[in-house]
Design an enzyme around this catalytic site. Structure first.
Site, short mmCIF file in Angstrom:
data_model
loop_
_atom_site.label_atom_id
_atom_site.label_comp_id
_atom_site.label_asym_id
_atom_site.label_seq_id
_atom_site.Cartn_x
_atom_site.Cartn_y
_atom_site.Cartn_z
N ASP A 67 0.86 -1.19 0.00
CA ASP A 67 0.00 0.00 0.00
C ASP A 67 0.89 1.23 0.00
O ASP A 67 2.04 1.18 0.44
CB ASP A 67 -0.92 0.02 1.23
CG ASP A 67 -2.23 0.77 0.97
OD1 ASP A 67 -3.30 0.13 1.05
OD2 ASP A 67 -2.18 1.98 0.66
N CYS A 212 -17.28 11.92 -2.93
CA CYS A 212 -16.91 11.00 -1.85
C CYS A 212 -17.68 9.70 -2.00
O CYS A 212 -18.91 9.68 -2.01
CB CYS A 212 -17.23 11.67 -0.52
SG CYS A 212 -16.81 10.67 0.89
N CYS A 265 -9.45 -10.11 -26.42
CA CYS A 265 -8.90 -9.33 -25.30
C CYS A 265 -7.84 -8.34 -25.80
O CYS A 265 -7.05 -8.67 -26.69
CB CYS A 265 -8.27 -10.27 -24.27
SG CYS A 265 -7.58 -9.41 -22.84
P1 ATP Z 1 -11.10 5.98 0.45
O1 ATP Z 1 -10.54 6.16 -0.93
O2 ATP Z 1 -12.58 5.76 0.45
O3 ATP Z 1 -10.62 6.95 1.47
P2 ATP Z 1 -9.18 3.89 0.73
O4 ATP Z 1 -8.28 4.75 -0.08
O5 ATP Z 1 -8.68 3.39 2.06
O6 ATP Z 1 -10.55 4.60 0.98
P3 ATP Z 1 -10.05 1.20 0.15
O7 ATP Z 1 -10.99 0.75 -0.89
O8 ATP Z 1 -10.46 1.06 1.58
O9 ATP Z 1 -9.65 2.68 -0.18
O10 ATP Z 1 -8.68 0.42 -0.03
C1 ATP Z 1 -7.94 0.40 -1.21
C2 ATP Z 1 -6.48 0.42 -0.80
O11 ATP Z 1 -5.67 0.19 -1.93
C3 ATP Z 1 -6.08 1.77 -0.20
O12 ATP Z 1 -5.47 1.56 1.05
C4 ATP Z 1 -5.11 2.32 -1.23
O13 ATP Z 1 -4.07 3.09 -0.66
C5 ATP Z 1 -4.56 1.05 -1.89
N1 ATP Z 1 -4.08 1.31 -3.25
C6 ATP Z 1 -4.81 1.77 -4.29
N2 ATP Z 1 -4.05 1.92 -5.38
C7 ATP Z 1 -2.79 1.54 -5.04
C8 ATP Z 1 -1.55 1.48 -5.73
N3 ATP Z 1 -1.45 1.85 -7.01
N4 ATP Z 1 -0.46 1.04 -5.08
C9 ATP Z 1 -0.55 0.67 -3.78
N5 ATP Z 1 -1.69 0.71 -3.07
C10 ATP Z 1 -2.81 1.14 -3.67
ZN ZN Z 2 -7.67 -11.06 -21.28
#
Ligand code: ATP
Ligand code: ZN
Length: 291
Positions: A67, A212, A265
């Protein structure tokens, strides 16, 4: 007598005894194989953090967590993170909590954006075994919330021939899905984007700046449970794993479906792997083996 009481105590204090009971009851053949499994959880937000906790409590051998984000107060309507984690990276906060819950699990944390050029390469190499071009993980779980990150996971998993599972929760927080993706055998993420399949709505048109998204700990917890249940069944070889399992909370509806790879695809590697698999299935050896 005394011995019975002692052994009962031993059974009760061992966190694995309830899991081992799955084996005694004939559900799982060899539960202890969970100790040899490595799972990558990409995104430790609302779904990923809960999935990681479930795998930790199930006694998985090693967890790789990814993350780029920090824990915020706005995340407190979800499960897992606590107010004292605010300001920490999600990966550090998750690693700390997971190791407190079960110190037997090895947790590797990767604080990175997987979609940048460099992130793509580091993500891919973190999955590689030290002695060869193959993957060292048994399963990749996608718990991200955006299209680009899913496309990245799709590409890396195609390149490594790595089986993965995708998960998603709808923007209105009342629906979700999980999907099994096996390079060459099932649809890849680009064959048919699952959110389009599920709702007829393209996520990219829904994600607007300043709007949001809703979220519910219930839906996220249910999707995390569906995801880890499928992961356990896949890794330990019990039950059936649906290629796609949806959850519609308004109608209490859990649709399942098969998603076949598409010959059209847009991903060239997907088309190549699918053709190779098709040729393998139709080879004289394979036909003879089936007969
Ligand atoms: P919100 O956007 O509603 O505040 P969130 O960002 O915590 O919530 P979630 O759906 O709870 O979103 O979790 C998705 C997770 O995936 C998040 O913690 C986000 O940081 C992570 N994430 C998304 N894209 C990437 C990426 N490209 N690389 C690493 N982590 C990612
Ligand atoms: Zn495919």
């Amino acid at each position: 007598g005394k011995i019975d009481k002692m052994s009962a105590e031993v059974v009760d204090s061992n966190p694995y005894s309830r899991l081992m009971a799955l084996q005694r009851m004939g559900i799982v053949q060899d539960y202890e194989r969970i100790r040899e499994k490595t799972v990558a959880v990409v995104g430790v937000g609302g779904v990923g953090s809960v999935a990681a906790e479930m795998l930790t409590r199930c006694g998985v051998g090693r967890l790789l967590i990814y993350d780029y984000d920090k824990v915020e107060l706005a995340n407190m309507n979800r499960l897992f993170f606590r107010p004292e984690h605010c300001g920490m990276t999600k990966t550090d906060a998750a690693r700390k909590t997971l190791q407190e819950i079960n110190p037997d699990v090895e947790v590797e944390s990767y604080t990175m954006n997987i979609t940048t050029l460099q992130g793509f390469e580091s993500f891919k190499s973190s999955l590689l075994s030290p002695d060869g071009p193959s993957s060292r993980v048994d399963l990749v779980l996608s718990c991200v919330d955006n299209y680009e990150a899913r496309i990245t996971i799709n590409q890396v998993c195609l390149e490594l021939r790595q089986t993965w599972m995708e998960s998603g929760v709808s923007e209105d927080a009342v629906a979700g899905h999980i999907q099994l993706l096996v390079p060459g055998s099932t649809a890849c993420f680009q064959c048919v984007p699952p959110l389009v399949v599920a709702s007829g709505i393209d996520e990219r048109t829904l994600k607007r700046e300043g709007v949001c998204a809703a979220s519910l700990p219930t839906t996220m917890g249910i999707v995390a449970g569906m995801l880890v249940q499928a992961a356990l069944k896949h890794m330990l070889g019990f039950g059936a794993v649906s290629k796609y399992l949806g959850y519609n909370s308004l109608k209490d509806f859990f649709p399942t479906m098969e998603i076949k790879p598409s010959v059209a695809c847009v991903n060239e590697l997907c088309r190549t792997l699918t053709a190779e698999e098709e040729a393998r299935r139709n080879s004289p050896e394979a036909i003879a083996a089936r007969a």
